[in-house]
Motif scaffolding. Structure first.
Motif, PDB file in Angstrom:
ATOM      1  N   PHE A  67       3.141   0.019  -0.423  1.00 16.99           N
ATOM      2  CA  PHE A  67       4.163  -0.758   0.254  1.00 16.99           C
ATOM      3  C   PHE A  67       4.808   0.043   1.380  1.00 16.99           C
ATOM      4  O   PHE A  67       5.016  -0.458   2.475  1.00 16.99           O
ATOM      5  N   TRP A  68       5.117   1.307   1.093  1.00 18.62           N
ATOM      6  CA  TRP A  68       5.785   2.106   2.126  1.00 18.62           C
ATOM      7  C   TRP A  68       4.843   2.361   3.292  1.00 18.62           C
ATOM      8  O   TRP A  68       5.272   2.393   4.444  1.00 18.62           O
ATOM      9  N   GLY A  69       3.549   2.508   2.974  1.00 22.39           N
ATOM     10  CA  GLY A  69       2.561   2.635   4.045  1.00 22.39           C
ATOM     11  C   GLY A  69       2.573   1.398   4.929  1.00 22.39           C
ATOM     12  O   GLY A  69       2.624   1.477   6.158  1.00 22.39           O
ATOM     13  N   VAL A  70       2.550   0.226   4.277  1.00 21.86           N
ATOM     14  CA  VAL A  70       2.549  -1.035   5.026  1.00 21.86           C
ATOM     15  C   VAL A  70       3.802  -1.152   5.881  1.00 21.86           C
ATOM     16  O   VAL A  70       3.748  -1.523   7.061  1.00 21.86           O
ATOM     17  N   LEU A  71       4.935  -0.781   5.305  1.00 20.73           N
ATOM     18  CA  LEU A  71       6.197  -0.883   6.032  1.00 20.73           C
ATOM     19  C   LEU A  71       6.184   0.043   7.246  1.00 20.73           C
ATOM     20  O   LEU A  71       6.613  -0.333   8.338  1.00 20.73           O
TER      21      LEU A  71
END
Lengths: 402, 410
Positions: free
Chosen positions: B184-188
Motif C-alpha cells: 500500500f505504501w508503495g502504491v501511495l
C-alpha cells in the motif's frame, strides 16, 4: 557574461547542438540512415560561428556566409556537427549539408541580431537569450507533438518485416499505390472497423443530444433563478466532476451485470451522458449568466412563458456556446475508453476505442494497431481543426472551473 | 400608527420561481444521483463485504423436468439442485401444471397435487444438495407425444440464497488486505510521485508554450492548434503510439538512441522499475501540457498591456517584466490549475493502465482499484481502495474550495 564576445559564442555553441540534433533526428526519421550529432564538435563549431556572427553585424557579411557554408560542408568530412553513416545516399548527405548551412545562417542571424561585439546592455543580452529560448521552444514543442503522430501514421503504412528490420526507416514506397493502405483495408474488412466507427459516431451524437437536453434547462435554472440551495448546487456539480471514473465504474459494472445492461449499447448511451452533464451544465450556466437579462425580461413582458423565453430567446442567443459544449461533449464521448472497456465484451457492439484496445495483442501486427489508432484519431482531429475556434473556447470554459 | 416594514419570508413569485428552477433541474439531479451518488454509497457498502466477481451470480435453485419410463413405470421426474456448492438457499418451492390428458398417481411429500396444479415445498436446500421427485403418471395415448408437452412447460421455481450484497454482515477484511504490508505504501508513493511531478511538469511546460505563443504572428493559430493535439487525440491512440515508439525491439526511440550512441543497447522504457514510472509521468506531462497552455495563454492575453508600456517607460528589462509583472498576474490561474490538475492527475487511470498495466512499479491507487477488483477478482478489496481514494479527494476538494472561493469568487 554580458559581453558580446562571450554571449555570442556561448549561445552559438548551445544552439548548434540543438539544430544538429534536430537535423540528425529529422534525417534519421525520414531516411532511416544513420545520422548522429557530435556534441563536442557542435560546441566548437557553434562557438566559432557565434563569435563571427557577433563580430560582423552586417546581415549578409561574407564572413557569416563563409562560416555557415564551411560548417555545412564539413558534414561531408566527418568533422562536422552531424556525423553521417557511410552507407547513406549522396542525396541525403547533400540535403543534410545544405540544411545545416542554411538553418545555421538564418537562425544565428536571428538570435544574434542587434548584439554588439563589446559590452551589452541588459536589454540586448536578455533579448538575445529570449530569442534563443523562443527558437528552442518552437523546435522542442513541435518535435514532441509531431513525432508521435508521425510515427503513428507511418507505422500504420509499413509491413511488419520492414518495421523490425529498421525501426527508424519511415520512408514509404509510394510505388505500391493503394497497397500502402492494406492495414486499413484489413481492419475494415476483417475486424469490423466500419461498424465500430458507426457505433462510436452514433453513441457520441446521442450523448451530445441527451447531455444538451438535460443540461440546458438545468444550467438556465442555476444561472437565472434564485432558489434555496443554488450555491450548494453549483458546488456539487464541481465536486461530481472530481470523482474518478474508475471509482464509479466499479459499482456501475456490478449494477449493469445484475440488470443485464452490460454488453449493450443502451447501457453505454445511458451512462455516457451522465459523465458529461456536469461539465456541460457548468459551461452553459457560465454563458447564460453573461447574456443580458433585459432581452428575456422584454420577452416575459410580451407574454411569453419562461420555457418559451428559453426556447425563443436564450437558445438562439447562445448558439456559439451550444456549439462549443457539443464539440467538447462529442470529444469526451468519442475518446472515452474506460467504460467501453469494462462494459462491452461482445465484439459486435464495440465502440471504436474498445475495438482498438482489442488490437493490442501479440498476435496482431503493430501496424494494425497503429492503423486503428489513426482511424480513431482522424475524425476527432478533422472536427477539431475545422472548428478550432469553438473547440478552444469549449476547452477553456469547460476545464478551468470544472 | 404602525410603521412600514419590508415584507419578510418568501413571496408567491419567489416560490414559483424556485419551483420552476427545481423542475428544470430535476432531470439532471435524478440522473446524476442515480449514476453518481448511488454508486458512491454502493462503494462504501461493498468495501465492507467479502464480495468477489463470482458473487455476481448469486446461488439459485435449478430444476430439470423429464418424462421417464414406460407403461406402468411411466413417471415425471423433477430434479432440483442448488447451483452453489457452499451456500444454502431458503424457501425453495417448485410449481408446475400437468398438461391435459396426464393423470398423476400417488404424490408423496413434499409435494401436493391440487387438480392439475403441482406444488412442492423443499424448504432449505443446502449447498450442493440435490433432490429428486418421482410422480407416477398415466397418459391417454402415446407417451412419446406427451413428452414435449410435459418437458416443454417450464416449472416455476422460487427460493433465494443469501446474497452477499444484501445481507447485514460486515467485515473489515478488505481494508486489512488493502493496508496490509508494504504494498500500500508503495502504491501511495507512486501515486504521489506521479501526481506531483505530472502536475508541476505540465504547468511548467504549459507556461513555456504559452510564453512562446503570446504574440501575434502569421500561423499562430495553426501552431496553437498543433500544440493541442496531444490533448484532443483519443488516449488509446496516443498511449499505444508511445508504447510502439518506445518498444525495446521495434521502437524507433530505441533505434535512435542506439544510433546516436547515447545507449549501447535498447532500453525497456515501460518495463524497468524506476524508468517506467518516470515514463508514465512524462507521458502525463506530454498529454496535459496543452490544457495548462491554453488557460495560461488565455490569461496572458487578458493582461492589460498598458502595464507593460509603463514598465517599458521605466526601463524594465524583459526578464524583469516577466518576473515582476507577468508572474504575479498569472499566479491566480497557475494555482487554480495546479489544484485542478493535481486532483485530475490523482484520478487518472486510463493512461497508466494502457501504457504499463500498472506493472514495473507504476501501480497508482486508481490502477490498484482495477487490479484488486478484476485482476484478483476481489471486488470488495477494489471498493476499499476506491474508498481510500474518495477520502483523499474529500480532503483535496476541501482545500480546493477554500482556495477557489478566494480566487474565483465562487
Amino acid at each position: 557574461m554580458r559581453k558580446g564576445y562571450i554571449t555570442g559564442p556561448v549561445l552559438g555553441a548551445i544552439w548548434l547542438v540543438v539544430i544538429a540534433t534536430t537535423v540528425a533526428i529529422t534525417m534519421s526519421f525520414s531516411t532511416g540512415a544513420a545520422f548522429r550529432p557530435q556534441i563536442l564538435l557542435c560546441l566548437i563549431w557553434g562557438a566559432v560561428a557565434g563569435l563571427i556572427y557577433v563580430r560582423f553585424p552586417a546581415h549578409r557579411a561574407p564572413a557569416r556566409l563563409g562560416i555557415s557554408s564551411v560548417l555545412g560542408l564539413s558534414a561531408l568530412t566527418g568533422f562536422g556537427p552531424v556525423l553521417i553513416g557511410s552507407d547513406t545516399s549522396l542525396q541525403a548527405v547533400l540535403i543534410t549539408a545544405l540544411a545545416m548551412a542554411i538553418v545555421t545562417h538564418l537562425s544565428l542571424a536571428a538570435i544574434l541580431r542587434d548584439t554588439p561585439f563589446g559590452e551589452l546592455t541588459r536589454h540586448e543580452f536578455e533579448d538575445a537569450v529570449i530569442r534563443f529560448c523562443t527558437g528552442f521552444g518552437y523546435i522542442f514543442f513541435t518535435a514532441i507533438v509531431v513525432i508521435p503522430f508521425y510515427v503513428m501514421v507511418m507505422t500504420s503504412l509499413k509491413s511488419q518485416q520492414a518495421l523490425l528490420q529498421n525501426p527508424l526507416d519511415f520512408s514509404v514506397d509510394l510505388s505500391q499505390g493503394w497497397a500502402l493502405f492494406r492495414s486499413y483495408s484489413e481492419l475494415f474488412r476483417d475486424f469490423n472497423f466500419g461498424t465500430y466507427l458507426w457505433t462510436s459516431f452514433y453513441v457520441s451524437v446521442l450523448t451530445v443530444f441527451i447531455t444538451l437536453l438535460f443540461s440546458v434547462p438545468g444550467a438556465y435554472a442555476v444561472a437565472r433563478f434564485r432558489f434555496k440551495g443554488q450555491k450548494a448546487f453549483s458546488r456539487s456539480i464541481l465536486l461530481i466532476y472530481m470523482v474518478p471514473m474508475i471509482v464509479l465504474a466499479l459499482p456501475i459494472y456490478i449494477a449493469f451485470s445484475l440488470t443485464g445492461l452490460r454488453n449493450s449499447i443502451l447501457g453505454i448511451v445511458m451512462i455516457y451522458p451522465v459523465t458529461t452533464i456536469p461539465v456541460a451544465l457548468y459551461m452553459l450556466q457560465g454563458y447564460f449568466r453573461g447574456l443580458p437579462t433585459e432581452v428575456e425580461e422584454a420577452g416575459l413582458m410580451d407574454g411569453l412563458s419562461r420555457l418559451a423565453v428559453i426556447w425563443k430567446i436564450t437558445l438562439p442567443l447562445s448558439l456559439p456556446a451550444l456549439a462549443s459544449v457539443s464539440l467538447y461533449v462529442f470529444m469526451i464521448a468519442w475518446n472515452e475508453f474506460l467504460l467501453a472497456f469494462m462494459l462491452l465484451d461482445d465484439p459486435s457492439k464495440f465502440t471504436l476505442t474498445r475495438g482498438v484496445t482489442m488490437l493490442n495483442s501479440s498476435e496482431i501486427p503493430r501496424q494494425h494497431l497503429m492503423a486503428g489508432a489513426v482511424i480513431a484519431t482522424v475524425p476527432i482531429m478533422a472536427l477539431f481543426l475545422g472548428l478550432e475556434r469553438f473547440m478552444t473556447k469549449g476547452l477553456t470554459a469547460g476545464s478551468v472551473k470544472g | 400608527m404602525s410603521s412600514a416594514t419590508p415584507p419578510t419570508g418568501t413571496g408567491a413569485l419567489a416560490k414559483r420561481e424556485a419551483r420552476l428552477a427545481w423542475a428544470l433541474l430535476s432531470p439532471t439531479v435524478i440522473s446524476v444521483s442515480l449514476v453518481v451518488i448511488l454508486p458512491l454509497l454502493a462503494i462504501f457498502w461493498i468495501s465492507f463485504k467479502p464480495f468477489t466477481l463470482a458473487d455476481l451470480r448469486p446461488p439459485a435453485p435449478v430444476v430439470r423436468e423429464s418424462l421417464r419410463g414406460s407403461g406402468e413405470e411411466l413417471r415425471i421426474e423433477y430434479r432440483v439442485r442448488n447451483s452453489s456448492q457452499e451456500i444454502a438457499i431458503e424457501g425453495v418451492t417448485v410449481t408446475d401444471v400437468l398438461p391435459d390428458g396426464v393423470t398423476a398417481g400417488e404424490v408423496s411429500a413434499p409435494c401436493v397435487l391440487n387438480g392439475p396444479d403441482l406444488f412442492c415445498d423443499f424448504g432449505t436446500l443446502e449447498g450442493g444438495q440435490r433432490e429428486r421427485i418421482r410422480i407416477p403418471v398415466t397418459v391417454d395415448g402415446d407417451p412419446d407425444s406427451f413428452e414435449d408437452a410435459i418437458e416443454g412447460s417450464e416449472p416455476g421455481v422460487t427460493g433465494s440464497g443469501p446474497s452477499v450484497l444484501t445481507n447485514f454482515e460486515f467485515s473489515l477484511e478488505n481494508y486489512a488486505r488493502v493496508f496490509d504490508g508494504d504494498e500500500f505504501w508503495g502504491v501511495l508513493w507512486v501515486t504521489l510521485f506521479y501526481t506531483v511531478f505530472g502536475t508541476i511538469g505540465a504547468l511548467v511546460m504549459g507556461l513555456f508554450a504559452a510564453l512562446l505563443l503570446n504574440k501575434s504572428f502569421k500561423g499562430q493559430g495553426i501552431i496553437r492548434g498543433l500544440y493541442l493535439f496531444p490533448y484532443v487525440a483519443p488516449v488509446i491512440a496516443v498511449a499505444f503510439t508511445w508504447v510502439t515508439l518506445f518498444d525495446p525491439f521495434s521502437g524507433s526511440a530505441n533505434a535512435l538512441l542506439v544510433q546516436m550512441g547515447l545507449s549501447s543497447e535498447p532500453i525497456n522504457f515501460f518495463g524497468e522499475r524506476p524508468l517506467a514510472l518516470i515514463m508514465v509521468t512524462v507521458f502525463e506531462i506530454w498529454r496535459y501540457f496543452p490544457l495548462s497552455f491554453l488557460f495560461i495563454l488565455a490569461r496572458m492575453q487578458s493582461i492589460d498591456s498598458s502595464m507593460y508600456e509603463a514598465a517599458d517607460m521605466d526601463g524594465a528589462s524583459p526578464f524583469q517584466k516577466f518576473w515582476l509583472l507577468s508572474i504575479p498576474q498569472l499566479l491566480g490561474i497557475l494555482s487554480v490549475l495546479f489544484l485542478l490538475r493535481f486532483i485530475w492527475t490523482f484520478n487518472k487511470f486510463d493512461d497508466i493502465f494502457l501504457l504499463t498495466g500498472g506493472n514495473a512499479g507504476t501501480r497508482t491507487l486508481t490502477v490498484n482499484v482495477y487490479e484488486q477488483a478484476f485482476a484478483i477478482s476481489n471486488i470488495g478489496a477494489g471498493a476499499a481502495v476506491a474508498v481510500v481514494i474518495l477520502m483523499c479527494l474529500i480532503a483535496f476538494s476541501f482545500v480546493f474550495f477554500r482556495f477557489i472561493s478566494r480566487e474565483e469568487g465562487l
